[in-house]
Design an enzyme around this catalytic site. Sequence first.
Site, PDB file in Angstrom:
ATOM      1  N   GLU A 275      44.267  43.170  45.242  1.00 41.80           N
ATOM      2  CA  GLU A 275      44.420  43.746  43.858  1.00 41.80           C
ATOM      3  C   GLU A 275      45.972  44.208  43.370  1.00 41.80           C
ATOM      4  O   GLU A 275      46.032  45.280  43.512  1.00 41.80           O
ATOM      5  CB  GLU A 275      43.638  44.746  43.089  1.00 41.80           C
ATOM      6  CG  GLU A 275      43.830  44.984  41.795  1.00 41.80           C
ATOM      7  CD  GLU A 275      42.909  46.081  41.165  1.00 41.80           C
ATOM      8  OE1 GLU A 275      41.898  46.674  41.860  1.00 41.80           O
ATOM      9  OE2 GLU A 275      42.886  46.476  40.146  1.00 41.80           O
TER      10      GLU A 275
ATOM     11  N   LYS B 201      42.496  39.921  42.424  1.00 38.92           N
ATOM     12  CA  LYS B 201      41.847  40.634  41.226  1.00 38.92           C
ATOM     13  C   LYS B 201      43.426  40.864  40.854  1.00 38.92           C
ATOM     14  O   LYS B 201      44.259  41.567  41.149  1.00 38.92           O
ATOM     15  CB  LYS B 201      41.288  41.937  41.626  1.00 38.92           C
ATOM     16  CG  LYS B 201      41.001  42.817  40.612  1.00 38.92           C
ATOM     17  CD  LYS B 201      39.815  44.031  40.853  1.00 38.92           C
ATOM     18  CE  LYS B 201      39.717  44.697  39.846  1.00 38.92           C
ATOM     19  NZ  LYS B 201      38.596  45.756  39.854  1.00 38.92           N
TER      20      LYS B 201
END
Length: 341
Positions: free
Chosen positions: A178, A220
């Site tokens: 992420e 992500k």
Amino acid sequence: MEPLKSLNHIAKALVVSDKGLLAIDESIPTMGKRFAPHGVENHLDNRQDYRENILSTPGLSEFISGTILFDETIRQKAHNGIPMAEFLGEKGIIPGIKVDRGLKDFPGFPGEKYTQGLDELATRLDEYRELGARFTKWRAVITIGEGIPTSTTIETSARSLAMFAAMSQAAGLVPVVEPEVLMTGNHTLERYELVSAITLKTVFGLLADHRVELEGMLLKTGMVLSGDSCNVQADTHSIAAATLRCLLRTVPASVPGILFLSGGQSEAEATRNLNAICRLGGAPWALSISFGRALQATALATWKGKPENAGAAQSALLNRARLNSLAMQGKYSEEMDTLIE
Ligand code: 13P
């Protein structure tokens, strides 16, 4: 199963059609910020009651494939005495864990942050796998402002993500990588797209250097938006087009799926933008969500720390999860939100 096959199998199960992830991995101080507006005290019992209620929502696995837990939660037992990961597994929800240890000011780089937590990560990963986790998450943050982000911060963040991803795969856990480019600031959509593209290009370059197997991970990331204080706010179509263009230019097709974070958008905004992105079509990866705030905001505001509101909070969460599932199919419309309110 051969290790990569098993990672790929879990990654695909997390982005199985029309289901998404619930991020309920807020750190203790962040949970304090979420509770405060509702007058809920930030102590262990309240955090456990709130989270267990959310995670027990009947029918949740119809729309939610997996959930990212915080360290405190994965060590807890549900009130029926079953360890949390097993409790989720029985409901058909894959348990995951946030493994980074949060952000720190990056010395020498005012306004920028680095993520801590690589020390002893291998040991912690083994422990989390024993506790039942099947995937992991590490969040790096890139801030846009005057003269930032610097290339040093982007590279440092990408290097940590790559180290984390390689270590997770070695431990048999699917890494959710992420790199979040923050929406805070007055930057335009165009600047956001450029910074996101440079960040993702650097991240995938270092993932390759660290021999991370892309088929066994998930990305992500944020949607490409105008900064929250930019005078000109981009419309939904421009957001969707910029987001998909940026991802197509930077994310290899061998990544099984991309999970969007909500990043401070309201619940309706995040769902509307997701719907517009998914409607464009032509993505080689599965597109899904890993929302925190944009799944939980109404549920938390409904719960308010009162046991008598538990059922209504679960209904609010289930409704949000259902609307996002419709958005993944491009079948959401804003009236669906208005009808409910
Ligand atoms: P938000 O959807 O609230 O941005 O949270 C997602 C998340 O897990 C950030 O790491």
